[in-house]
Design a protein around this motif. Structure first.
Motif, short mmCIF file in Angstrom:
data_model
loop_
_atom_site.label_atom_id
_atom_site.label_comp_id
_atom_site.label_asym_id
_atom_site.label_seq_id
_atom_site.Cartn_x
_atom_site.Cartn_y
_atom_site.Cartn_z
N GLN A 50 0.83 -1.21 0.00
CA GLN A 50 0.00 0.00 0.00
C GLN A 50 0.87 1.26 0.00
O GLN A 50 0.35 2.38 -0.04
CB GLN A 50 -0.93 0.05 1.22
CG GLN A 50 -1.99 -1.03 1.23
CD GLN A 50 -1.46 -2.32 1.81
OE1 GLN A 50 -0.56 -2.33 2.63
NE2 GLN A 50 -2.02 -3.44 1.37
N MET A 51 2.19 1.07 0.08
CA MET A 51 3.06 2.24 0.15
C MET A 51 4.46 1.87 -0.36
O MET A 51 4.92 0.75 -0.16
CB MET A 51 3.15 2.73 1.60
CG MET A 51 3.90 4.03 1.77
SD MET A 51 3.80 4.62 3.48
CE MET A 51 4.36 6.30 3.26
N ILE A 52 5.07 2.85 -0.99
CA ILE A 52 6.48 2.73 -1.40
C ILE A 52 7.26 3.84 -0.69
O ILE A 52 6.82 4.99 -0.69
CB ILE A 52 6.65 2.90 -2.93
CG1 ILE A 52 5.93 1.78 -3.69
CG2 ILE A 52 8.12 2.94 -3.32
CD1 ILE A 52 5.93 1.98 -5.21
N ILE A 53 8.39 3.46 -0.10
CA ILE A 53 9.35 4.46 0.37
C ILE A 53 10.47 4.46 -0.66
O ILE A 53 11.10 3.43 -0.90
CB ILE A 53 9.95 4.09 1.75
CG1 ILE A 53 8.85 3.93 2.81
CG2 ILE A 53 11.00 5.12 2.16
CD1 ILE A 53 8.15 5.19 3.22
N SER A 54 10.69 5.62 -1.31
CA SER A 54 11.75 5.71 -2.32
C SER A 54 12.79 6.73 -1.89
O SER A 54 12.46 7.76 -1.30
CB SER A 54 11.14 6.13 -3.67
OG SER A 54 12.17 6.31 -4.64
N HIS A 55 14.05 6.42 -2.17
CA HIS A 55 15.12 7.38 -1.88
C HIS A 55 15.13 8.50 -2.93
O HIS A 55 15.15 9.67 -2.60
CB HIS A 55 16.46 6.65 -1.83
CG HIS A 55 17.60 7.55 -1.48
ND1 HIS A 55 17.55 8.43 -0.42
CD2 HIS A 55 18.82 7.72 -2.03
CE1 HIS A 55 18.70 9.09 -0.34
NE2 HIS A 55 19.49 8.69 -1.31
N HIS A 56 15.10 8.14 -4.18
CA HIS A 56 15.13 9.16 -5.24
C HIS A 56 13.71 9.65 -5.55
O HIS A 56 12.77 8.85 -5.58
CB HIS A 56 15.76 8.60 -6.52
CG HIS A 56 17.24 8.38 -6.38
ND1 HIS A 56 17.90 7.37 -7.02
CD2 HIS A 56 18.18 9.07 -5.69
CE1 HIS A 56 19.19 7.44 -6.71
NE2 HIS A 56 19.39 8.45 -5.90
N PRO A 57 13.57 10.95 -5.79
CA PRO A 57 12.25 11.50 -6.15
C PRO A 57 11.75 10.97 -7.50
O PRO A 57 12.56 10.62 -8.36
CB PRO A 57 12.50 13.01 -6.24
CG PRO A 57 13.76 13.26 -5.47
CD PRO A 57 14.59 12.02 -5.66
N LEU A 58 10.43 10.92 -7.64
CA LEU A 58 9.82 10.58 -8.93
C LEU A 58 9.63 11.85 -9.76
O LEU A 58 9.98 11.90 -10.93
CB LEU A 58 8.46 9.90 -8.71
CG LEU A 58 7.59 9.69 -9.96
CD1 LEU A 58 8.26 8.71 -10.92
CD2 LEU A 58 6.20 9.18 -9.58
N LEU A 59 9.09 12.88 -9.12
CA LEU A 59 8.83 14.16 -9.80
C LEU A 59 9.82 15.16 -9.24
O LEU A 59 9.61 15.74 -8.19
CB LEU A 59 7.39 14.60 -9.54
CG LEU A 59 6.32 13.59 -9.94
CD1 LEU A 59 4.96 13.98 -9.37
CD2 LEU A 59 6.24 13.46 -11.45
#
Ligand SMILES: [Zn+2]
Length: 253
Positions: A50-59
């Motif tokens: 239900q959630m993603i923690i990402s280091h690099h931004p998408l936008l």
């Protein structure tokens, strides 16, 4: 996340925090990734996260459209449709006590560590026992997550390495700080030819360069553990290698 990685500590050019997702939505399963790319978005959907923690931004740069016909817009659509929230912790995670550089320093067992730069980026500390650069480079290749191109180093292979600086991700700006900190080697990535040559010619620390992704991935198990402990959620660390470099061929002798 904002408590461990306060958004206000991110660089002014950075874009961190909640990107997608209803604040009231319930989260049971979280996927932790370095890069939010089509493959990791697909992984989250397949895993029922239900959630993603990402280091690099998408936008990262300003956008005027998230149409599904664009690269990022496709991901935005797929995640919203799949009910997957996205949260980014980037430079705020780099400098934090439970952050990317601490996780990187842990791999080498660095003792007496201090921030490398006045902004708190990077760490510098001492190895449990000194070893020649050639052995230290092999150690780096062993403790960092595997990538096709492994680890390369600039400097005298026999140079003894005791004091080590680490700077996750693109580390060109950290080289002068590694020199000032009296490091024997700096572990980082994305160092350009001229930066490396001038730095080595000036007698600076040896440069041990890994894939950008490999220097940041070690943070994922750390943040996954924090989330699991605090909230009792299921956390999954993505094993997908999202580094863009997929091949390595040693030169003919
Ligand atoms: Zn990075």
């Amino acid at each position: 996340m904002d408590e461990w990685y306060p958004p206000g500590t991110a660089a002014s050019w950075d874009r961190v925090g909640l990107v997608l997702g209803e604040p009231d939505a319930r989260v049971h399963r979280i996927l932790c990734v370095v890069d939010i790319v089509p493959q990791t978005a697909r992984e989250a959907l397949d895993l029922g996260a239900q959630m993603i923690i990402s280091h690099h931004p998408l936008l990262f740069r300003g956008v005027s459209s998230v149409a599904p016909t664009t690269y990022a817009g496709r991901i935005v659509h797929d995640l919203i449709r799949g009910g997957v929230a996205l949260h980014v912790a980037h430079t705020n995670a780099d400098i934090a006590a439970d952050g990317v550089n601490e996780a990187l320093a842990d791999l080498f067992g660095l003792a007496g560590r201090e921030p490398l730069t006045p902004d708190g980026l990077g760490r510098v500390g001492t190895l449990p026992s000194p070893l020649p650069l050639a052995d230290f480079t092999r150690l780096a290749a062993t403790v960092l997550p595997a990538t096709p191109w492994g680890v390369r180093a600039a400097g005298d292979p026999a140079r003894m390495i005791a004091r080590v600086a680490v700077s996750s991700g693109s580390g060109s700006q950290s080289l002068p700080f590694a020199t000032a900190a009296g490091a024997d080697a700096v572990v980082t990535s994305d160092i350009k030819h001229h930066y490396a040559s001038e730095h080595i010619a000036a007698g600076g620390p040896a440069i041990v360069e890994a894939a950008h992704w490999a220097t940041e991935w070690p943070w994922l198990p750390r943040v996954a553990g924090l989330l699991r402990e605090r909230f009792g959620v299921e956390t999954i660390v993505s094993r997908l290698r999202t580094d863009p470099w997929t091949l390595h061929a040693p030169s003919a002798e």
